[in-house]
Design a protein around this motif. Structure first.
Motif, PDB file in Angstrom:
ATOM      1  N   LEU A  90       0.551 -12.606  -2.257  1.00 56.14           N
ATOM      2  CA  LEU A  90       2.647 -12.100  -2.397  1.00 56.14           C
ATOM      3  C   LEU A  90       3.077 -10.909  -3.442  1.00 56.14           C
ATOM      4  O   LEU A  90       3.858 -10.562  -3.192  1.00 56.14           O
ATOM      5  N   ALA A  91       2.095 -11.044  -4.464  1.00 56.20           N
ATOM      6  CA  ALA A  91       2.424 -10.232  -5.768  1.00 56.20           C
ATOM      7  C   ALA A  91       2.055  -8.388  -5.201  1.00 56.20           C
ATOM      8  O   ALA A  91       3.056  -7.493  -5.557  1.00 56.20           O
ATOM      9  N   GLU A  92       0.981  -8.404  -4.432  1.00 63.10           N
ATOM     10  CA  GLU A  92       1.125  -7.330  -3.945  1.00 63.10           C
ATOM     11  C   GLU A  92       1.960  -6.671  -2.990  1.00 63.10           C
ATOM     12  O   GLU A  92       2.917  -5.867  -2.674  1.00 63.10           O
ATOM     13  N   LEU A  93       2.973  -7.776  -1.778  1.00 64.86           N
ATOM     14  CA  LEU A  93       3.884  -7.875  -1.015  1.00 64.86           C
ATOM     15  C   LEU A  93       5.138  -7.333  -1.242  1.00 64.86           C
ATOM     16  O   LEU A  93       5.614  -6.190  -0.781  1.00 64.86           O
ATOM     17  N   LYS A  94       5.279  -8.179  -2.655  1.00 67.98           N
ATOM     18  CA  LYS A  94       6.498  -7.739  -3.497  1.00 67.98           C
ATOM     19  C   LYS A  94       6.443  -6.574  -4.773  1.00 67.98           C
ATOM     20  O   LYS A  94       7.910  -5.148  -3.749  1.00 67.98           O
ATOM     21  N   ALA A  95       5.419  -6.165  -4.248  1.00 66.38           N
ATOM     22  CA  ALA A  95       5.286  -4.880  -5.874  1.00 66.38           C
ATOM     23  C   ALA A  95       5.542  -3.673  -4.425  1.00 66.38           C
ATOM     24  O   ALA A  95       5.966  -2.329  -4.414  1.00 66.38           O
ATOM     25  N   GLU A  96       5.054  -3.771  -3.314  1.00 68.65           N
ATOM     26  CA  GLU A  96       5.467  -2.561  -2.665  1.00 68.65           C
ATOM     27  C   GLU A  96       6.572  -2.778  -1.594  1.00 68.65           C
ATOM     28  O   GLU A  96       6.798  -1.341  -1.233  1.00 68.65           O
ATOM     29  N   MET A  97       6.726  -3.424  -1.127  1.00 71.54           N
ATOM     30  CA  MET A  97       8.426  -3.359  -0.126  1.00 71.54           C
ATOM     31  C   MET A  97       9.400  -3.571  -1.492  1.00 71.54           C
ATOM     32  O   MET A  97      10.267  -3.064  -0.814  1.00 71.54           O
ATOM     33  N   GLY A  98       9.312  -4.051  -2.726  1.00 70.44           N
ATOM     34  CA  GLY A  98      11.082  -4.420  -3.611  1.00 70.44           C
ATOM     35  C   GLY A  98      11.506  -5.736  -2.941  1.00 70.44           C
ATOM     36  O   GLY A  98      10.804  -6.324  -2.347  1.00 70.44           O
ATOM     37  N   GLU A  99      12.730  -5.940  -4.252  1.00 75.06           N
ATOM     38  CA  GLU A  99      12.412  -7.642  -4.332  1.00 75.06           C
ATOM     39  C   GLU A  99      13.219  -7.581  -3.086  1.00 75.06           C
ATOM     40  O   GLU A  99      13.690  -8.965  -2.123  1.00 75.06           O
ATOM     41  N   GLU A 100      14.142  -6.956  -2.417  1.00 79.58           N
ATOM     42  CA  GLU A 100      15.419  -7.309  -1.600  1.00 79.58           C
ATOM     43  C   GLU A 100      14.022  -7.074  -0.347  1.00 79.58           C
ATOM     44  O   GLU A 100      14.888  -8.310   0.710  1.00 79.58           O
ATOM     45  N   ALA A 101      13.697  -6.194   0.072  1.00 79.87           N
ATOM     46  CA  ALA A 101      13.098  -6.521   1.026  1.00 79.87           C
ATOM     47  C   ALA A 101      11.933  -7.944   1.374  1.00 79.87           C
ATOM     48  O   ALA A 101      12.293  -8.003   2.497  1.00 79.87           O
ATOM     49  N   PHE A 102      11.409  -8.075   0.051  1.00 78.10           N
ATOM     50  CA  PHE A 102      10.468  -8.841   0.495  1.00 78.10           C
ATOM     51  C   PHE A 102      11.596 -10.275   0.960  1.00 78.10           C
ATOM     52  O   PHE A 102      10.528 -11.083   1.079  1.00 78.10           O
TER      53      PHE A 102
END
Length: 208
Positions: A90-102
């Motif tokens: 989840l940390a990696e996804l949020k870092a890659e996508m950004g908060e709003e996209a996540f």
């Protein structure tokens, strides 16, 4: 790991965990230094609990002997560590996508999961859908209740099924809201959240 089993049965389960090809009654008896009859009694109990099962025959110099192996239920009795992996992912996804996209991604997941359950809701009246949703949430572990007496109907959940993760990734609540909104076909407003230190999660069911 003693819930529902004796310490001796736990020892048998551990032996079979380390011997995925299985062990015979004689081999278990030898490893534990107990009689074959005693092993057989424990094996019967473990079989009835669907923790072990009979497997292939083992051919030795003497008579063929039946092997016993763990079932999937037996394997799953041993601790599994998923939280650290979920946290990392989840940390990696949020870092890659950004908060709003996540957050939008979590909402899409919730709506997508809801579609797998939709057949249970399509033929229900709005009030019955709420009851069915509470039952579904109960089955998923939310410990949910329906609150009908308030001006706006609501659902209150007393267990967050991913509480530790939600404290670090509040966007996970988007999953719950999208799941509920899709199944009810009504907007959902969350007014309380355990990840924000409330005593429960409360979801208001709004009119379209």
């Amino acid at each position: 790991m003693t819930d529902g089993t004796s310490s001796r049965q736990d020892q048998i389960l551990k032996l079979l965990l380390n011997a995925r090809r299985g062990m015979s009654l004689d081999e278990i008896a030898s490893a534990l230094n107990i009689s074959r009859n005693a092993v057989n009694q424990h094996v019967v109990s473990l079989e009835s609990s669907d923790l072990i099962k009979k497997d292939t025959f083992k051919i030795t110099g003497g008579r063929p002997s039946r092997n016993y192996v763990l079932t999937e239920k037996g394997i799953n009795r041993f601790p599994k560590q998923y939280a650290w992996f979920c946290n990392l992912m989840l940390a990696e996804l949020k870092a890659e996508m950004g908060e709003e996209a996540f957050g939008r991604y979590m909402a899409r997941l919730g709506a997508k999961f809801a579609q797998t359950l939709m057949a249970q809701f399509n033929d229900k009246e709005p009030g019955d859908r709420i009851t069915a949703l509470v039952e579904t949430m109960q089955a998923l572990g939310y410990h949910a209740t329906e609150e009908q007496n308030a001006p706006t109907p609501s659902i209150r959940a007393f267990n967050c099924v991913y509480h530790d993760l939600a404290q670090q990734f509040p966007e996970l609540c988007e999953f719950d809201r999208a799941l509920m909104s899709t199944l009810l076909n009504r907007p959902i407003e969350q007014t309380e959240c355990m990840a924000r230190n409330d005593c429960s999660c409360k979801f208001l069911i709004k009119n379209n």
